[in-house]
Write a protein that holds these residues in place. Sequence first.
Motif, PDB file in Angstrom:
ATOM      1  N   VAL A  42       0.858  -1.195   0.000  1.00  0.00           N
ATOM      2  CA  VAL A  42       0.000   0.000   0.000  1.00  0.00           C
ATOM      3  C   VAL A  42       0.891   1.240   0.000  1.00  0.00           C
ATOM      4  CG1 VAL A  42      -1.840   1.216   1.228  1.00  0.00           C
ATOM      5  CG2 VAL A  42      -1.676  -1.275   1.351  1.00  0.00           C
ATOM      6  N   GLU A  43       0.571   2.168  -0.866  1.00  0.00           N
ATOM      7  CA  GLU A  43       1.360   3.409  -0.922  1.00  0.00           C
ATOM      8  C   GLU A  43       1.037   4.257   0.304  1.00  0.00           C
ATOM      9  OE1 GLU A  43       1.903   7.405  -3.596  1.00  0.00           O
ATOM     10  OE2 GLU A  43       0.324   5.982  -4.103  1.00  0.00           O
ATOM     11  N   PHE A  44       2.108   4.779   0.948  1.00  0.00           N
ATOM     12  CA  PHE A  44       1.861   5.597   2.140  1.00  0.00           C
ATOM     13  C   PHE A  44       1.327   6.967   1.736  1.00  0.00           C
ATOM     14  CE2 PHE A  44       3.068   8.877   5.149  1.00  0.00           C
ATOM     15  CZ  PHE A  44       2.436   8.391   6.277  1.00  0.00           C
ATOM     16  N   LYS A  45       0.287   7.373   2.412  1.00  0.00           N
ATOM     17  CA  LYS A  45      -0.268   8.710   2.155  1.00  0.00           C
ATOM     18  C   LYS A  45      -0.641   9.336   3.484  1.00  0.00           C
ATOM     19  CE  LYS A  45      -2.817   8.576  -2.189  1.00  0.00           C
ATOM     20  NZ  LYS A  45      -4.199   8.335  -2.593  1.00  0.00           N
ATOM     21  N   TYR A  46      -0.471  10.644   3.578  1.00  0.00           N
ATOM     22  CA  TYR A  46      -0.954  11.333   4.771  1.00  0.00           C
ATOM     23  C   TYR A  46      -2.481  11.426   4.690  1.00  0.00           C
ATOM     24  CZ  TYR A  46       3.770  12.874   5.892  1.00  0.00           C
ATOM     25  OH  TYR A  46       5.078  12.917   6.235  1.00  0.00           O
TER      26      TYR A  46
ATOM     27  N   GLU B 299      -2.547  16.456   4.357  1.00  0.00           N
ATOM     28  CA  GLU B 299      -1.957  16.697   3.039  1.00  0.00           C
ATOM     29  C   GLU B 299      -2.343  18.097   2.522  1.00  0.00           C
ATOM     30  OE1 GLU B 299       0.230  14.909   1.391  1.00  0.00           O
ATOM     31  OE2 GLU B 299       0.208  16.254  -0.358  1.00  0.00           O
TER      32      GLU B 299
ATOM     33  N   GLU C 280       6.037  19.275   5.455  1.00  0.00           N
ATOM     34  CA  GLU C 280       5.590  18.087   6.187  1.00  0.00           C
ATOM     35  C   GLU C 280       5.926  18.210   7.674  1.00  0.00           C
ATOM     36  OE1 GLU C 280       6.126  14.757   2.634  1.00  0.00           O
ATOM     37  OE2 GLU C 280       7.355  14.619   4.447  1.00  0.00           O
TER      38      GLU C 280
END
Length: 202
Positions: free
Chosen positions: A2-6, A11, A29
């Motif tokens: 799974v791609e890490f996303k905030y 974001e 960030e």
Amino acid sequence: MVEFKYPEALEEIIIHLKRLPGIGRRTAERLALAMLKWKGEKIIAFGESLQKLPLTVTFCPECGGLAENDEKCLICQAPGRDTKLLCVLEDFSQIMSIESSSYYKGLYHVLGGKLSPLQNRSAADLNIDTLLQRIDKLEIREIILALSPDVEGQATAVYIANLLKDKAVKITRLAQGLPAGADISFADAATIGAALTGRRNI
Ligand SMILES: [Zn+2]
């Protein structure tokens, strides 16, 4: 994987912060993550301050400097300023640089930029008409063109000097001594003081 996303709200804050000068993605960030550690009411207060910003901070109808609630700025209202001396700047943020040097006691006029054929900015886009009106209305004795030492800043200075050539107003520019290519936004108080004191006729 799974791609890490905030989370989306985080974001969004990162994207807003990244628009600020000198702030890259990593710094944005870090700042956004630091804000998350604030207590809830601090974040809410910060959000409310941001909302108020465009509503209550306005620009002085006289000089174009920062003001509140559409009133004249504190400098235009202040007693004891030399109202016959006018310092012409590109941006309202530069007023603070000159004020912090405490060498200058005249008034200001913010152009809102400089002539730039590349950015399609012509004289009509700058506050030049109001400059001419103020010079007459206030019976200005001297204007100091504190414009950037680059080609566009100097072209703007020449343009204004030409407009004023039939008026009885002395036109000066800052002395050299500012770092090459840098404008007053980046100069320290002593350098600004020296540039103002040693100003020269155009
Ligand atoms: Zn003002």
